[in-house]
Scaffold this motif. Structure first.
Motif, short mmCIF file in Angstrom:
data_model
loop_
_atom_site.label_atom_id
_atom_site.label_comp_id
_atom_site.label_asym_id
_atom_site.label_seq_id
_atom_site.Cartn_x
_atom_site.Cartn_y
_atom_site.Cartn_z
N UNK A 437 10.61 18.54 22.62
CA UNK A 437 9.88 18.19 21.41
C UNK A 437 8.54 17.51 21.63
N UNK A 438 8.44 16.46 22.46
CA UNK A 438 7.14 15.81 22.65
C UNK A 438 6.07 16.75 23.20
N UNK A 439 6.46 17.64 24.11
CA UNK A 439 5.48 18.59 24.66
C UNK A 439 5.00 19.55 23.58
N UNK A 440 5.92 20.01 22.71
CA UNK A 440 5.53 20.88 21.61
C UNK A 440 4.59 20.15 20.66
N UNK A 441 4.92 18.88 20.36
CA UNK A 441 4.07 18.10 19.47
C UNK A 441 2.68 17.91 20.06
N UNK A 442 2.61 17.64 21.36
CA UNK A 442 1.31 17.46 22.01
C UNK A 442 0.50 18.76 21.95
N UNK A 443 1.18 19.89 22.20
CA UNK A 443 0.49 21.19 22.16
C UNK A 443 0.04 21.51 20.75
N UNK A 444 0.89 21.19 19.78
CA UNK A 444 0.53 21.43 18.38
C UNK A 444 -0.65 20.55 17.96
N UNK A 445 -0.73 19.37 18.52
CA UNK A 445 -1.86 18.51 18.21
C UNK A 445 -3.17 19.11 18.67
N UNK A 446 -3.13 19.83 19.80
CA UNK A 446 -4.34 20.49 20.30
C UNK A 446 -4.63 21.78 19.57
N UNK A 447 -3.57 22.51 19.20
CA UNK A 447 -3.71 23.84 18.58
C UNK A 447 -2.95 23.82 17.25
N UNK A 451 -1.45 27.79 9.94
CA UNK A 451 -0.56 27.35 8.87
C UNK A 451 -0.63 25.84 8.72
N UNK A 452 -0.92 25.41 7.51
CA UNK A 452 -1.02 23.98 7.24
C UNK A 452 0.34 23.31 7.42
N UNK A 453 0.35 22.15 8.07
CA UNK A 453 1.57 21.38 8.21
C UNK A 453 2.40 21.70 9.42
N UNK A 454 1.87 22.49 10.37
CA UNK A 454 2.65 22.86 11.56
C UNK A 454 3.00 21.63 12.39
N UNK A 455 2.04 20.75 12.61
CA UNK A 455 2.30 19.54 13.40
C UNK A 455 3.29 18.63 12.67
N UNK A 456 3.14 18.51 11.36
CA UNK A 456 4.08 17.70 10.58
C UNK A 456 5.49 18.25 10.71
N UNK A 457 5.61 19.58 10.76
CA UNK A 457 6.93 20.19 10.91
C UNK A 457 7.57 19.79 12.24
N UNK A 458 6.78 19.80 13.32
CA UNK A 458 7.30 19.42 14.63
C UNK A 458 7.78 17.96 14.59
N UNK A 459 6.97 17.11 14.03
CA UNK A 459 7.34 15.69 13.97
C UNK A 459 8.60 15.47 13.14
#
Length: 469
Positions: A437-447, A451-459
């Motif tokens: 999860x943290x690695x996905x969140x970090x990657x989502x933060x960069x990219x 779709x709006x809200x992708x990073x919020x979905x990961x969190x």
């Protein structure tokens, strides 16, 4: 086997409308479904002036994973987004400043159709280009990937800002309504003859074989045609040839990149999407719907349309029976696809891993050749039901592209992150998913993606995982 037909007609509302695309839908809808599909029975989905690109993606994705032949009829208007200058199919709410967010990116067609078996997909297009897109077409290719046979035309902007009619698609529908189902090549030629008789000139004509059928004016742009299933020009060493009886020895493991676990010789396939008999408009339950890339996939197809093309002789791949002139036994994708169909997922991964290693050694680990085979391995892991390995591999691909200097909004980067995000959501092992999860969140933060809200979905998913045992 029943066929699937997707009827899509879209154009902007208001002054930006160049073509009344939806006007052709009643004529197409009057054609019996088996005639539209060219099969004994068929399912038909109709989209008239959709508002949301995600809604179009959901329908396209469901149609792309349906078994049997697929036929797409698409009428509409092409526009470029101002940021990346990429072609989009304009939807009802599209305006020039909002193309990137309100229109349907054309490369999504390629992404969703790339996993279909060659020869099973036909796309019929009647498109009207705005002035910027018409100029873009003079030096660029608009295609749906080499697995799809594309017929149709792209018309130039209408004069005096008049709203044009999708006359080519109307001619196709009229011919089909007259009875019988001519071969698609004859249908295409007959429709062109009809609109030529009405005085329409200057269109860019699309065909899957050879060059454009014709240009009515000297300066009309030309799209180089690509035959469906064109062979991948990669020299395959003798050591990479896969005989019918090839199996991975129990003690053999292929070295892979850091963080990417090896393929299991007996993968858990309980999470492999089942497409036979699935409702046409269904999507994977509980899965985050991606903006780029398949939410479900056809477990009987392997991508055979790589981005790189490496010149050189192609060695034959023994053990793959020739199925006619459109089969390319020299294509290593055929050997991989054969292994997947037989349920030999580990064997397929071994071959793809060897090709990835060879490409990395010859061109570098960040080369398009090596990254292509890494993407193939990510898809193979998905076919085998190994969501964790697929997620890690897509993450590695995204990192490699970013390290190579590709921008965060490049389509290939966004697609890799979107697929990693989706596969992460399919990991049923809670500790494993929590670890990634943290690695996905970090990657989502960069990219962040489209779709709006992708990073919020990961969190949000991470918070839920923290509360689970």
């Amino acid at each position: 086997m029943p066929g699937t037909v997707l009827l899509l007609a879209a154009s902007p509302m208001g002054k930006g409308c160049l073509v009344d695309a939806a006007s052709v839908l009643p004529v197409l809808a009057a054609v019996p479904p088996p005639v539209l599909a060219g099969t004994d029975t068929a399912n038909v989905v109709e989209l008239a002036d959709p508002l949301d690109p995600q809604a179009v993606l959901t329908r396209l994705r469901a149609a792309a994973v349906a078994p049997g032949p697929l036929t797409l009829f698409v009428a509409g208007q092409l526009q470029l987004d101002r940021r990346q200058r990429l072609p989009h199919l304009a939807l009802a709410r599209t305006t020039p400043p909002t193309v990137r967010y309100t229109a349907f990116p054309w490369h999504w067609f390629r992404e969703e159709l790339r996993l279909r078996a060659p020869g099973s997909t036909t796309v019929v297009l009647d498109l009207r280009a705005d002035p910027e897109t018409w100029d873009w077409l003079r030096g660029n290719v608009l295609d749906c990937g080499p697995a799809a046979a594309v017929y149709g035309r792209i018309a130039p902007p209408p004069v005096r800002r008049a709203v044009a009619a999708p006359s080519y698609m109307r001619a196709v529908a009229t011919i089909l309504r007259s009875g019988g189902r001519p071969a698609i090549e004859r249908l295409h030629q007959a429709a062109l003859a009809r609109i030529a008789g009405d005085g329409e000139m200057g269109d860019l004509v699309l065909t899957p074989f050879g060059g454009p059928v014709g240009r009515a004016v000297p300066d009309a742009p030309v799209i180089p045609a690509v035959a469906p299933g064109a062979p991948f020009a990669l020299a395959v060493p003798d050591a990479f040839r896969v005989p019918d009886d090839f199996r991975v020895p129990d003690d053999f493991r292929v070295p892979v990149g850091p963080g990417v676990p090896p393929a299991s010789a007996a993968p858990d396939t309980s999470d492999v999407p089942v497409t036979s008999g699935a409702p046409l408009a269904s999507v994977a339950s509980g899965a985050w719907a991606l903006a780029d890339g398949p939410a479900a996939s056809d477990a009987h197809a392997v991508p055979r349309a790589p981005r790189p093309r490496v010149p050189g002789p192609v060695a034959p791949v023994p053990g793959v029976a020739s199925g006619g002139p459109d089969r390319h036994d020299s294509d290593p994708h055929v050997a991989i696809s054969t292994a997947v169909r037989a349920g030999r997922h580990a064997d397929a991964d071994v071959l793809a891993a060897r090709l990835e290693q060879t490409a990395a050694a010859s061109s570098g680990p960040g080369s398009e050749e090596a990254l292509h085979w890494a993407e193939v391995r990510a898809d193979l892991a998905m076919f085998a039901g190994d969501a964790e390995r697929s997620c890690r591999t897509w993450m590695a691909v995204a990192d490699a592209r970013l390290e190579a200097g590709q921008p965060v909004d490049a389509p290939a980067v966004e697609a890799a992150v979107d697929r990693a995000h989706h596969q992460w959501g399919r990991i049923h092992d809670v500790p494993r998913a929590r670890e990634l999860g943290p690695a996905i969140a970090q990657l989502r933060g960069r990219v962040p993606g489209r779709r709006e809200g992708a990073l919020d979905h990961v969190r949000q998913q991470l918070r839920q995982l923290q509360t689970q045992g």
